[in-house]
Design a protein around this motif. Structure first.
Motif, PDB file in Angstrom:
ATOM      1  N   LEU A   1      -1.085   5.231  -2.443  1.00  0.00           N
ATOM      2  CA  LEU A   1      -2.498   5.557  -2.179  1.00  0.00           C
ATOM      3  C   LEU A   1      -2.624   6.537  -1.014  1.00  0.00           C
ATOM      4  O   LEU A   1      -2.011   6.369   0.030  1.00  0.00           O
ATOM      5  CB  LEU A   1      -3.267   4.263  -1.850  1.00  0.00           C
TER       6      LEU A   1
ATOM      7  N   SER B   1       2.244   1.772  -3.442  1.00  0.00           N
ATOM      8  CA  SER B   1       1.242   2.220  -4.412  1.00  0.00           C
ATOM      9  C   SER B   1       1.046   3.735  -4.359  1.00  0.00           C
ATOM     10  O   SER B   1       0.614   4.350  -5.329  1.00  0.00           O
ATOM     11  CB  SER B   1      -0.103   1.535  -4.146  1.00  0.00           C
TER      12      SER B   1
ATOM     13  N   ASN C   1     -10.273   1.149  -3.578  1.00  0.00           N
ATOM     14  CA  ASN C   1      -9.070   1.086  -4.407  1.00  0.00           C
ATOM     15  C   ASN C   1      -8.209  -0.144  -4.087  1.00  0.00           C
ATOM     16  O   ASN C   1      -7.460  -0.617  -4.930  1.00  0.00           O
ATOM     17  CB  ASN C   1      -8.196   2.328  -4.160  1.00  0.00           C
ATOM     18  N   LEU C   2      -8.280  -0.602  -2.832  1.00  0.00           N
ATOM     19  CA  LEU C   2      -7.323  -1.604  -2.359  1.00  0.00           C
ATOM     20  C   LEU C   2      -7.340  -2.934  -3.120  1.00  0.00           C
ATOM     21  O   LEU C   2      -6.290  -3.406  -3.541  1.00  0.00           O
ATOM     22  CB  LEU C   2      -7.521  -1.838  -0.851  1.00  0.00           C
TER      23      LEU C   2
ATOM     24  N   ILE D   1      -5.511  -2.518  -6.277  1.00  0.00           N
ATOM     25  CA  ILE D   1      -4.067  -2.351  -6.097  1.00  0.00           C
ATOM     26  C   ILE D   1      -3.400  -3.714  -5.933  1.00  0.00           C
ATOM     27  O   ILE D   1      -2.356  -3.978  -6.522  1.00  0.00           O
ATOM     28  CB  ILE D   1      -3.774  -1.456  -4.869  1.00  0.00           C
TER      29      ILE D   1
ATOM     30  N   LYS E   1      -1.235   9.624  -6.482  1.00  0.00           N
ATOM     31  CA  LYS E   1      -1.294   8.456  -7.355  1.00  0.00           C
ATOM     32  C   LYS E   1      -2.729   7.975  -7.556  1.00  0.00           C
ATOM     33  O   LYS E   1      -3.595   8.180  -6.711  1.00  0.00           O
ATOM     34  CB  LYS E   1      -0.469   7.315  -6.747  1.00  0.00           C
ATOM     35  N   GLY E   2      -2.889   7.277  -8.651  1.00  0.00           N
ATOM     36  CA  GLY E   2      -4.178   6.639  -8.907  1.00  0.00           C
ATOM     37  C   GLY E   2      -5.194   7.581  -9.521  1.00  0.00           C
ATOM     38  O   GLY E   2      -4.848   8.576 -10.165  1.00  0.00           O
TER      39      GLY E   2
ATOM     40  N   ALA F   1       1.227  -2.713  -7.045  1.00  0.00           N
ATOM     41  CA  ALA F   1       1.493  -1.356  -6.574  1.00  0.00           C
ATOM     42  C   ALA F   1       2.141  -0.522  -7.675  1.00  0.00           C
ATOM     43  O   ALA F   1       1.879   0.673  -7.811  1.00  0.00           O
ATOM     44  CB  ALA F   1       2.380  -1.397  -5.338  1.00  0.00           C
TER      45      ALA F   1
ATOM     46  N   ARG G   1      -3.650  -5.715  -9.399  1.00  0.00           N
ATOM     47  CA  ARG G   1      -2.852  -5.245 -10.531  1.00  0.00           C
ATOM     48  C   ARG G   1      -1.456  -4.797 -10.130  1.00  0.00           C
ATOM     49  O   ARG G   1      -0.637  -4.497 -11.001  1.00  0.00           O
ATOM     50  CB  ARG G   1      -3.591  -4.115 -11.244  1.00  0.00           C
TER      51      ARG G   1
ATOM     52  N   VAL H   1       0.842  -1.203   0.000  1.00  0.00           N
ATOM     53  CA  VAL H   1       0.000   0.000   0.000  1.00  0.00           C
ATOM     54  C   VAL H   1       0.875   1.250   0.000  1.00  0.00           C
ATOM     55  O   VAL H   1       0.587   2.240  -0.683  1.00  0.00           O
ATOM     56  CB  VAL H   1      -0.973  -0.012   1.202  1.00  0.00           C
TER      57      VAL H   1
ATOM     58  N   TYR I   1      -0.384   0.813 -10.069  1.00  0.00           N
ATOM     59  CA  TYR I   1      -1.188   1.884  -9.476  1.00  0.00           C
ATOM     60  C   TYR I   1      -0.385   3.179  -9.428  1.00  0.00           C
ATOM     61  O   TYR I   1      -0.886   4.257  -9.751  1.00  0.00           O
ATOM     62  CB  TYR I   1      -1.636   1.493  -8.061  1.00  0.00           C
TER      63      TYR I   1
END
Lengths: 159, 599
Positions: B164, B162, B328-329, B332, B349-350, B337, B335, B159, B340
């Motif tokens: 996020l 990523s 979103n998790l 993530i 991000k994202g 980190a 696909r 996480v 993302y």
């Protein structure tokens, strides 16, 4: 209080005892039973739980969801979210108040047919301004459409 | 004749979001069913998204939208009404020839082409009431893999990689929040999904829960595993009955399938989720107020620190994540980190979901990569300003945010840039304003909201918002004082600096940002008693131009207070002492005359 009301309160109290409820959940349950929060119910519950009535009122007046007065047969909700606001919600609201002959501060018509309330956003911004009567959504509202829509409701025989 | 078509699979999808229904979706659906019955067509008529589900496919401005699919070949129609259905059935379903004049045009495709759907990818495509459909698009695979292969620490690392950040508004990095909570030594920890969406003009959280509740549940379970929590809550507005119903059903299904409960999917991880209904208070979106509300008290914030990650619900370490963040998790983890982190801008991000509304042609719910420019959102996706008027500003972040004026239309939208402009991401409302919107009125609108939602615990917010509102009100009435702008600025800064929670700290933003970019409008109200946009009632007068009036009588018939006099075919006159300035005459006067003047 009359006995049917007492029975309702007993069952609310039992649920509270058994599932570890809170002031909020007690008030939510009272409102589900009565449609609003009657003063007698608060005092009864206060005596039963030992929670001061002031705390019930503190919570009840804090949240928009609780009603201290009985509500009308039809609930007219005027959306006053940002999108509705910029598309003229205020003029719709003014017309609604006029048609329902509501005094400033008054929410429910004297005959108990309608309660008018404002809501911040119903999430139908695409069809702003929006008015909801009971559960029916009326989009792209204008002051002119108000009388016709209200005419569909009200003064119906009791169901 | 009909039988020759029987081999084809016929599917009709009718958009039945809140917008779709209000536009007549139910009648359209009934008309299809009726037409099929009459002609003995063997076809399915389906709701594209179930009753009341807002957001739907996002393009509510073109409702009622109808998909006609013959053997999987889909044609989308717009603005469909029940009366148009027989022709669609006759020519397209039976005749095989699409009715091209009713199909969606290039704007429909432009609306979708620039979007990147992560959170909304499956909303409207899967049945939210069937867990199998979510599993069918890869749902819960991330959770299963995490439980069998990954440690909580590894989950947090993914996480963090990523990038996020919290979608509730402030943009705190989710991975870091989890790490702090995970590092806390406590037997009991809680994780809460904040679904108390109270921002006027934002409805994405509800759309996600109504459209894909399992994605939120899966995200919440992943978070619980990462921080070591056995108890989760979803705090959701009671005003969202359909979302509550769908969420409860989804939780039951997840329990039945072993995604919740004891020893989830053969692991040693126990976790379950309770639903708590909010009771309608904007301030409960604030973490500590939300916690007080779950505990059954008035939802009033307390000072931080201690932050909830250390001392939250019932005094235990608590993580609170927003609906969109959680949704979103699963993606993530499915696909990766790195994927993302490749979407979006440098620090944000994202994607972000926005509710695009106001004076824009294509209103609706959109999902775009972070860093996209306002111009792309407004003109490419939004199709430009309604009635081709001039774009004035876009309001983001709701009552906590501000207005971004037209000269900054090339701004790339991410957390940092919006803050720099004096606004903020907020929960993602984006209200487009045009030349006919008064910025002082907009500021006043938001202050009315924050003033009535202020919980009253701290003085700067309780008194401050009221004073700001009083000053704004007198300005809009033409009673502003020469030093009111400075007074507003001074007071706004004090409120920002000294309020207890985010509500008070951000409440002055709408005032400060409108002064920053539209100071001349404030000045016009105060010094010239003039509302340049023609909105503030006390500052405008309506008159009828005798040269242009042809005496059609339309204004007279529409005037609610009988303030307009005039004989047919003779010039009409507005009696100013009766006029309530509702503007009805201005609106109904036929464009070819344009005889009603507003000044």
């Amino acid at each position: 209080m009359e006995s049917p009301a007492l029975e309702k309160l007993e069952s609310v109290y039992t649920a509270y005892r058994e599932s570890g409820g809170s002031v909020v959940s007690l008030l939510q349950d009272i409102q589900t039973e009565f449609g609003y929060i009657p003063q007698d119910a608060v005092h009864w519950m206060s005596g039963r739980t030992g929670i001061p009535a002031s705390r019930f009122y503190g919570v009840a007046t804090f949240y928009a969801q609780f009603y201290l007065e009985p509500r009308g047969k039809n609930i007219v909700t005027a959306c006053c979210g940002t999108a509705c606001h910029v598309k003229g919600a205020e003029r719709v609201l003014t017309r609604l108040r006029e048609e329902l002959a509501l005094e400033p501060g008054q929410e429910t018509t004297r005959d108990g047919q309608f309660t008018l309330e404002k809501v911040a956003c119903v999430g139908a911004c695409s069809i702003a301004p929006v008015v909801i009567v009971n559960h029916k959504v009326f989009g792209k509202m204008g002051p002119d459409k108000v009388p016709k829509i209200l005419g569909e409701y009200g003064e119906q025989p009791d169901e | 004749m009909v039988n020759s078509r029987m081999s084809k699979e016929i599917v009709i999808n009718v958009c039945m979001g809140t917008g779709g229904i209000a536009a007549g979706g139910r009648d359209v659906m009934d008309a299809f069913i009726e037409a099929f019955r009459e002609r003995g067509v063997d076809g399915r008529v389906e709701k594209h998204c179930a009753v009341h589900q807002v957001g739907c496919r996002g393009f509510c401005a073109r409702d009622v939208l109808v998909d006609v699919s013959l053997d999987g070949e889909r044609t989308t129609y717009q603005y469909i009404q029940a009366a148009m259905v027989p022709r669609l059935v006759e020519e397209h379903v039976l005749g095989g020839q699409p009715v091209t004049e009713w199909t969606v045009g290039p704007e429909y495709h432009a609306f979708h082409d620039r979007q990147v759907k992560v959170v909304l990818a499956d909303c409207g495509n899967i049945d939210p009431d069937r867990i199998e459909e979510y599993e069918g698009v890869g749902g819960y695979t991330a959770l299963r893999r995490i439980l069998s292969e990954m440690s909580p620490g590894e989950v947090i690392d993914v996480v963090r990689e990523s990038g996020l950040r919290g979608r509730g508004g402030a943009g705190f990095p989710t991975g870091i929040k989890w790490k702090i909570c995970a590092d806390n030594e406590s037997e009991v920890k809680y994780i809460i999904c904040n679904a108390d969406e109270g921002d006027p003009g934002a409805f994405m959280d509800r759309s996600v829960i109504e459209g894909n509740p399992h994605a939120v549940i899966e995200g919440l379970i992943i978070g619980a595993y990462a921080i070591g929590s056995a108890h989760g809550y979803v705090y959701i507005r009671a005003e969202y009955p359909l979302a509550v119903e769908r969420l409860r059903r989804a939780l039951d299904q997840a329990r039945a399938k072993g995604y919740l409960g004891k020893g989830i999917h053969g692991s040693r991880f126990d976790f379950d989720i309770k639903v708590k209904l909010g009771a309608g208070a904007f301030v409960c979106g604030e973490e500590t107020a939300l916690i007080a509300s779950i505990e059954g008290e008035r939802g009033m914030p307390r000072s931080k620190p201690p932050f909830p990650v250390f001392k939250g619900l019932w005094g235990k370490p608590t993580v609170i994540n927003n609906v969109e963040t959680l949704a979103n998790l699963p993606v993530i983890f499915r696909r990766g980190a790195a994927w993302y982190a490749s979407v979006g801008s440098e620090k944000s991000k994202g994607t972000k979901v926005f509710a695009l509304t106001g004076k824009i042609k294509n209103t609706g719910l959109i999902e775009v990569p972070m860093g996209i420019s306002l111009k792309e959102i407004i003109y490419d996706i939004g199709g430009g300003i309604e009635k081709d008027r001039a774009f004035k500003a876009v309001q983001t972040g709701g009552p906590s945010g501000g207005c971004i004026p037209s000269q900054h239309i090339d701004l790339s939208v991410d957390y940092e840039n919006l803050i720099r402009m004096g606004s903020m991401m907020g929960s993602g409302g984006m209200v487009v304003l045009d030349e006919t919107d008064c910025m002082v009125n907009i500021a006043k609108f938001f202050l009315e909201f924050t003033q009535s939602e202020s919980c009253g615990k701290c003085t700067p917010c309780r008194f401050g918002t009221r004073r700001l509102l009083e000053i704004l009100t007198r300005i809009t009435r033409g009673q502003g004082r020469p030093d009111d702008i400075e007074r507003l600025e001074r007071m706004a800064r004090t409120i920002k600096d000294s309020s207890l929670c985010g509500l008070g700290m951000s409440a002055p933003n709408p005032v400060l940002s409108t002064i920053r970019y539209f100071r001349h409008e404030y000045e016009a109200h105060i010094h010239e008693h003039r509302c340049p946009a023609g909105v503030c009632r006390e500052l405008i007068t309506y008159t009828i131009d005798p040269e242009r009036c042809k005496g059609c009588g339309k204004c007279r018939r529409h005037c609610p207070v009988e303030a307009i006099e005039g004989q047919p075919k003779a010039v009409h006159v507005i009696q100013q002492e009766k006029c309530i300035k509702c503007g009805s005459c201005f609106e109904v006067c036929p464009e070819k005359f344009s005889a009603v003047l507003r000044a």
